[in-house]
Write an enzyme that holds these catalytic residues in place. Sequence first.
Site, PDB file in Angstrom:
ATOM      1  N   ASN A 125      -7.541  -1.633   4.730  1.00 31.87           N
ATOM      2  CA  ASN A 125      -6.410  -0.712   4.771  1.00 31.87           C
ATOM      3  C   ASN A 125      -5.057  -1.398   4.605  1.00 31.87           C
ATOM      4  O   ASN A 125      -4.105  -0.778   4.135  1.00 31.87           O
ATOM      5  CB  ASN A 125      -6.425   0.058   6.103  1.00 31.87           C
ATOM      6  CG  ASN A 125      -5.154   0.835   6.329  1.00 31.87           C
ATOM      7  OD1 ASN A 125      -4.868   1.815   5.643  1.00 31.87           O
ATOM      8  ND2 ASN A 125      -4.352   0.381   7.292  1.00 31.87           N
ATOM      9  N   SER A 145      -4.733   4.553  -3.349  1.00 29.79           N
ATOM     10  CA  SER A 145      -3.606   5.481  -3.441  1.00 29.79           C
ATOM     11  C   SER A 145      -3.795   6.392  -4.642  1.00 29.79           C
ATOM     12  O   SER A 145      -4.503   6.049  -5.593  1.00 29.79           O
ATOM     13  CB  SER A 145      -2.298   4.692  -3.602  1.00 29.79           C
ATOM     14  OG  SER A 145      -1.220   5.536  -3.944  1.00 29.79           O
ATOM     15  N   TYR A 195       3.118  -1.589  -7.573  1.00 30.07           N
ATOM     16  CA  TYR A 195       2.257  -0.864  -6.643  1.00 30.07           C
ATOM     17  C   TYR A 195       1.154  -0.114  -7.390  1.00 30.07           C
ATOM     18  O   TYR A 195      -0.026  -0.181  -7.013  1.00 30.07           O
ATOM     19  CB  TYR A 195       3.098   0.106  -5.824  1.00 30.07           C
ATOM     20  CG  TYR A 195       2.317   0.875  -4.790  1.00 30.07           C
ATOM     21  CD1 TYR A 195       1.872   0.254  -3.622  1.00 30.07           C
ATOM     22  CD2 TYR A 195       2.035   2.233  -4.963  1.00 30.07           C
ATOM     23  CE1 TYR A 195       1.163   0.958  -2.673  1.00 30.07           C
ATOM     24  CE2 TYR A 195       1.332   2.947  -4.014  1.00 30.07           C
ATOM     25  CZ  TYR A 195       0.894   2.302  -2.862  1.00 30.07           C
ATOM     26  OH  TYR A 195       0.179   3.010  -1.918  1.00 30.07           O
ATOM     27  N   SER A 218      -1.434  -2.519  -8.630  1.00 29.21           N
ATOM     28  CA  SER A 218      -2.288  -3.049  -7.558  1.00 29.21           C
ATOM     29  C   SER A 218      -3.339  -2.038  -7.120  1.00 29.21           C
ATOM     30  O   SER A 218      -4.494  -2.408  -6.839  1.00 29.21           O
ATOM     31  CB  SER A 218      -1.430  -3.476  -6.361  1.00 29.21           C
ATOM     32  OG  SER A 218      -0.901  -2.355  -5.661  1.00 29.21           O
ATOM     33  N   LYS A 219      -2.971  -0.766  -7.066  1.00 23.74           N
ATOM     34  CA  LYS A 219      -3.927   0.243  -6.617  1.00 23.74           C
ATOM     35  C   LYS A 219      -4.939   0.591  -7.710  1.00 23.74           C
ATOM     36  O   LYS A 219      -6.105   0.901  -7.409  1.00 23.74           O
ATOM     37  CB  LYS A 219      -3.178   1.489  -6.144  1.00 23.74           C
ATOM     38  CG  LYS A 219      -2.362   1.259  -4.875  1.00 23.74           C
ATOM     39  CD  LYS A 219      -3.219   0.728  -3.727  1.00 23.74           C
ATOM     40  CE  LYS A 219      -2.436   0.623  -2.425  1.00 23.74           C
ATOM     41  NZ  LYS A 219      -3.274   0.170  -1.285  1.00 23.74           N
TER      42      LYS A 219
END
Length: 257
Positions: free
Chosen positions: A91, A142, A155, A158-159
Site C-alpha cells: 500500500n 490507482s 504518478y 508508476s501506477k
Amino acid sequence: MFSNKVVLITGASAGIGAATALEFAKLNATLVVTGRNMDNLIDVAKQCEEISPDRLEALVVVADMLKEADVENIVKETIEKFNRIDVLINNAGILASGTIETTSLEKYDSVMNTNIRNVFYLTMLATPHLISSKGNVVNVSSVAGIRSFSNLLAYCISKAALDQFTKCVALELGLKGVRVNSVNPGTITTGIFLKGAMTEEEFKAYMKNSNEISPIGRPGRPEEVASAIVFLASDAASNITGATLPVDGGRQASCPR
C-alpha cells in the site's frame, strides 16, 4: 475468515493502509503494520488489538521503503515473529504532481522508487513465504494506472507499471498457488494529496471538482477501498488473479476533465 493468517501491510500508519489494517483486525488476522511514523503505527496497532476478536497484538515495524535494509527487515521481523506470511498488502506510495515540462528527474525517481521499486523488492522477498503458505498479494494502485491524467505524469507512469507488475507476477506465481491482484482507487479522502502534491487551496478545488465529475457525486472513503482489499485477499476471491479492480466511483468510465 483470517484467523491464523499473517497479513503484512505497508503504509499502514494512515489512510487506506490504516483502514485496511482495521478491516483485517475485525476478521481476526494476525497483523504486521509498517510505515515511517512510529506514533501513528502504534496507535493503529492498538486500535486493531481492541477490535480483534481474539485481541491479537499487531507487530509494528518502522520502515522507510526507500531503504533496502528496512525492506529486508520487514520480512525478517515478520518471519522471526510469526514464521509465515499469508497476505502481502503493498500500500505504501506517494502522489506527486508535474508534467513533462515541470517534473524533475529527482521527483520522477522518488515516485518510481516509492511506488514500484519498493513493491518489487518486498514482493520478491516475500514470495518464498507466500508460496509456502499458498498466500496472495494485493497491490494498491490507482485509477491513474488505468487511464491518463494531466499534471500527474510520474504518478500515472508508476501506477501503470504497478498494474503490469500485478499481472506479470500473477502469471508467474499462479501455478505455485499464489494470487496477485490490485485495487485501483480514485479520489479517496486521505491526506496523501497534501503531502507535497497540492496546496490546501489546490486540494479544496480538486475535491470540489471530484464531486462534480464523479459518477456517484462524491469521493471515496478509505474503508471502501479496504473492503475491496479484504475481498481480494479472501477465499471469496479464490478464482481471481491478475485483476485490477477499480474502486473509484466510476471515475475510470467517465469523461476526462
